[in-house]
Every structure is written in structure tokens, then in C-alpha cells.
Design a protein around this motif. Structure first.
Motif, mmCIF file in Angstrom:
data_model
loop_
_atom_site.group_PDB
_atom_site.id
_atom_site.type_symbol
_atom_site.label_atom_id
_atom_site.label_comp_id
_atom_site.label_asym_id
_atom_site.label_seq_id
_atom_site.Cartn_x
_atom_site.Cartn_y
_atom_site.Cartn_z
ATOM 1 N N VAL A 182 -1.821 9.088 -3.820
ATOM 2 C CA VAL A 182 -2.087 7.933 -2.961
ATOM 3 C C VAL A 182 -3.555 7.991 -2.555
ATOM 4 O O VAL A 182 -4.185 9.053 -2.624
ATOM 5 N N PRO A 183 -4.121 6.836 -2.191
ATOM 6 C CA PRO A 183 -3.498 5.524 -2.039
ATOM 7 C C PRO A 183 -3.437 4.749 -3.344
ATOM 8 O O PRO A 183 -4.248 4.954 -4.242
ATOM 9 N N VAL A 184 -2.450 3.849 -3.384
ATOM 10 C CA VAL A 184 -2.366 2.870 -4.465
ATOM 11 C C VAL A 184 -2.124 1.513 -3.813
ATOM 12 O O VAL A 184 -1.176 1.356 -3.037
ATOM 13 N N LEU A 225 -11.377 -0.132 -2.103
ATOM 14 C CA LEU A 225 -12.209 -0.765 -1.070
ATOM 15 C C LEU A 225 -13.075 -1.878 -1.662
ATOM 16 O O LEU A 225 -13.198 -2.963 -1.078
ATOM 17 N N GLU A 226 -13.660 -1.622 -2.811
ATOM 18 C CA GLU A 226 -14.477 -2.670 -3.450
ATOM 19 C C GLU A 226 -13.599 -3.841 -3.894
ATOM 20 O O GLU A 226 -13.991 -5.002 -3.784
ATOM 21 N N TYR A 227 -12.409 -3.526 -4.376
ATOM 22 C CA TYR A 227 -11.485 -4.584 -4.808
ATOM 23 C C TYR A 227 -11.121 -5.479 -3.621
ATOM 24 O O TYR A 227 -11.119 -6.713 -3.738
ATOM 25 N N ILE A 228 -10.815 -4.865 -2.498
ATOM 26 C CA ILE A 228 -10.460 -5.638 -1.297
ATOM 27 C C ILE A 228 -11.613 -6.546 -0.886
ATOM 28 O O ILE A 228 -11.423 -7.723 -0.572
ATOM 29 N N LEU A 280 0.847 -1.188 0.000
ATOM 30 C CA LEU A 280 0.000 0.000 0.000
ATOM 31 C C LEU A 280 0.881 1.235 0.000
ATOM 32 O O LEU A 280 1.631 1.481 0.947
ATOM 33 N N PHE A 281 0.810 1.986 -1.097
ATOM 34 C CA PHE A 281 1.498 3.274 -1.163
ATOM 35 C C PHE A 281 0.532 4.323 -0.608
ATOM 36 O O PHE A 281 -0.566 4.518 -1.142
ATOM 37 N N GLY A 282 0.938 4.968 0.471
ATOM 38 C CA GLY A 282 0.040 5.904 1.136
ATOM 39 C C GLY A 282 0.771 7.046 1.793
ATOM 40 O O GLY A 282 1.969 7.246 1.584
ATOM 41 N N ALA A 283 0.034 7.799 2.593
ATOM 42 C CA ALA A 283 0.585 8.905 3.373
ATOM 43 C C ALA A 283 -0.020 8.805 4.771
ATOM 44 O O ALA A 283 -1.240 8.614 4.908
ATOM 45 N N TYR A 298 -7.911 9.059 3.206
ATOM 46 C CA TYR A 298 -8.106 8.134 2.099
ATOM 47 C C TYR A 298 -7.274 6.860 2.301
ATOM 48 O O TYR A 298 -7.744 5.756 2.049
ATOM 49 N N CYS A 299 -6.049 7.043 2.752
ATOM 50 C CA CYS A 299 -5.160 5.896 2.967
ATOM 51 C C CYS A 299 -5.558 5.119 4.216
ATOM 52 O O CYS A 299 -5.456 3.889 4.244
ATOM 53 N N CYS A 300 -6.016 5.839 5.229
ATOM 54 C CA CYS A 300 -6.483 5.176 6.447
ATOM 55 C C CYS A 300 -7.644 4.232 6.131
ATOM 56 O O CYS A 300 -7.756 3.154 6.718
ATOM 57 N N ARG A 301 -8.491 4.625 5.193
ATOM 58 C CA ARG A 301 -9.595 3.760 4.771
ATOM 59 C C ARG A 301 -9.073 2.394 4.336
ATOM 60 O O ARG A 301 -9.622 1.348 4.698
ATOM 61 N N ILE A 302 -8.034 2.410 3.543
ATOM 62 C CA ILE A 302 -7.523 1.167 2.974
ATOM 63 C C ILE A 302 -6.870 0.304 4.056
ATOM 64 O O ILE A 302 -7.051 -0.920 4.077
#
Length: 239
Positions: free
Chosen positions: A54-56, A71-74, A6-9, A14-18
């Protein structure tokens, strides 16, 4: 084992969601913290050349971009753990409606309420209040937006329960309070006190310092624009 990165910040809702979704599903992953405001890594630019944001999520070398898509992909890829979206087609459609409502309507208005000043801020406060009334009605009578368990709408609404609360405290707003929105207040307590959520929120003091710096930068930009005769307002949004 499938490779998940997970590429995030660290401070991004948005990244916290993932991260929350991956933790709920019990998926092991590597987090790569990107310095998105200064120098983005070659890997981020490679995996998300369109938006460069991000996120990716990278799963077995294949990138997935945009938090709602991720999120849907996960949810579809890892069946273990709780479902983030309901199985019923109508209910799934309603989840997609409310997540878009949160991202496209609520977040811009609330950012503007924190970052702008004067008449523009007053308009943003009024708009934010009206939007929160819709959410108050949606969550009323339920523990979470989807019922008894955390789902995709709750995860997407994370910025309301944490990021916006910190932001409005910093600038002295009283837009989202438990007195005005008791049902949202109950939802926030339930959500933020869930162990997996608590463990994945950015430190409040660190996030507050980041917001303070951005609010000051926005105020300076507004003052400079006004002095130059351009009016101006807003500035960069916290993310």
C-alpha cells in the motif's frame, strides 16, 4: 460520480499522504484498511501484483501504485482545490527532486537512527542531521516548502513532522529539535496545526504503541543475531 478507493494501512505515512491529497482536492473515496503485516487481501494483490504494498489508489477500476506517482495523478486528475505541484517546469522538477530526496535519503537514515543501536545508530544520527540541514535551508523564509500553501513536498515530508518525532522520543534521540532546526520547527507547527492535517493523522497513542512493538522486535532480532555471531542491526522499519 467517479469511484475512488484507497487501499492503505492506518499507520502508514505513505497512505496518510494520499488521504491528505484527496481531502485537499475534495475527492470522496472509500478507504480499505489492509493488514499488510499478516494477510494481504486478494484485492490488494490483484491491484498491485508487482510490489504487493500500500497505498494503491483505484480510480474507476484502474489502479495507481506508489505514493509519489499517486500524488501526481491526483493533482493532474482533479483540478479542483489547491495544486500540489507548481505549473512552472523548473519548479515542478525541484518538487520531484526534493520528494525523492525525502523518500530515498531522509526516510532510510531516520528509520535506521530509531531502529539500530551502537555505532550504526551514531552513523545514522549523523547522516540524519546532515540531511535535515538541507531541508532547513530549503524551507527557510517560507511558511511551507512550496510557499504559502501546502504542496507535494510538505505532504511527502509528513513522516518528519509526526512519525519521526514520535520515534525519536521513544528511543531517546535528540536529532530533530526546534533548537537545532528552528525553521523546520516553524514548518512543523504550521503543518501539524492545519485543520486538514490534524484530522488525518493517526492517533498518537496508537502509533506510539505500534512503534514500541516494532522497536522491541528490532532490538530482539539484533540481540539474537549478535548472540549467533552475526552482528546485525536495524530490523523492520515502521511503516
Amino acid at each position: 460520480m467517479a469511484e475512488v478507493k484507497l487501499f492503505g494501512a492506518w499507520g502508514s505515512p505513505y497512505c496518510c499522504r494520499i488521504e491528505v491529497a484527496l481531502k485537499l482536492k475534495g475527492v470522496e473515496y472509500e478507504f480499505i484498511d489492509e493488514d499488510v503485516h499478516n494477510k494481504k487481501s486478494p484485492s490488494l494483490l490483484k491491484y498491485n501484483p508487482v510490489h504487493k504494498k500500500v497505498p494503491v489508489l483505484v480510480h474507476n477500476g484502474k489502479p495507481i501504485c506508489e505514493s509519489l506517482v499517486i500524488l501526481e495523478y491526483i493533482d493532474e486528475t482533479w483540478e479542483e482545490g489547491p495544486s500540489l505541484l507548481p505549473k512552472d517546469p523548473y519548479e515542478r522538477a525541484m518538487v520531484r527532486f526534493w520528494t525523492k530526496f525525502l523518500d530515498e535519503k531522509c526516510m532510510p537514515a531516520m528509520r535506521k537512527a530509531c531502529l539500530s543501536r551502537g555505532e550504526e545508530q551514531e552513523r545514522a544520527k549523523e547522516e540524519s542531521t546532515e540531511l535535515l540541514k538541507f531541508l532547513e535551508g530549503t524551507v527557510s523564509g517560507k511558511k511551507f516548502f512550496g510557499g504559502d500553501n501546502i504542496g507535494m513536498v510538505d505532504i511527502v515530508a509528513n513522516f518528519i513532522s509526526y512519525w519521526f518525532i514520535i520515534g525519536q522520543e521513544l528511543v531517546g534521540l535528540q536529532v530533530l529539535t526546534k533548537e537545532k532546526f528552528p525553521k523546520l520547527g516553524e514548518w512543523m507547527d504550521e503543518y501539524l496545526n492545519t485543520i486538514i492535517i490534524k484530522e488525518n493523522l493517526p492517533p498518537k497513542d496508537k502509533l506510539t504503541a505500534m512503534f514500541q512493538a516494532r522497536f522491541e522486535a528490532a532490538a530482539t532480532a539484533t540481540a539474537t543475531a549478535a548472540a549467533a555471531g552475526g552482528g546485525g542491526g536495524g530490523g523492520g522499519a515502521p511503516k
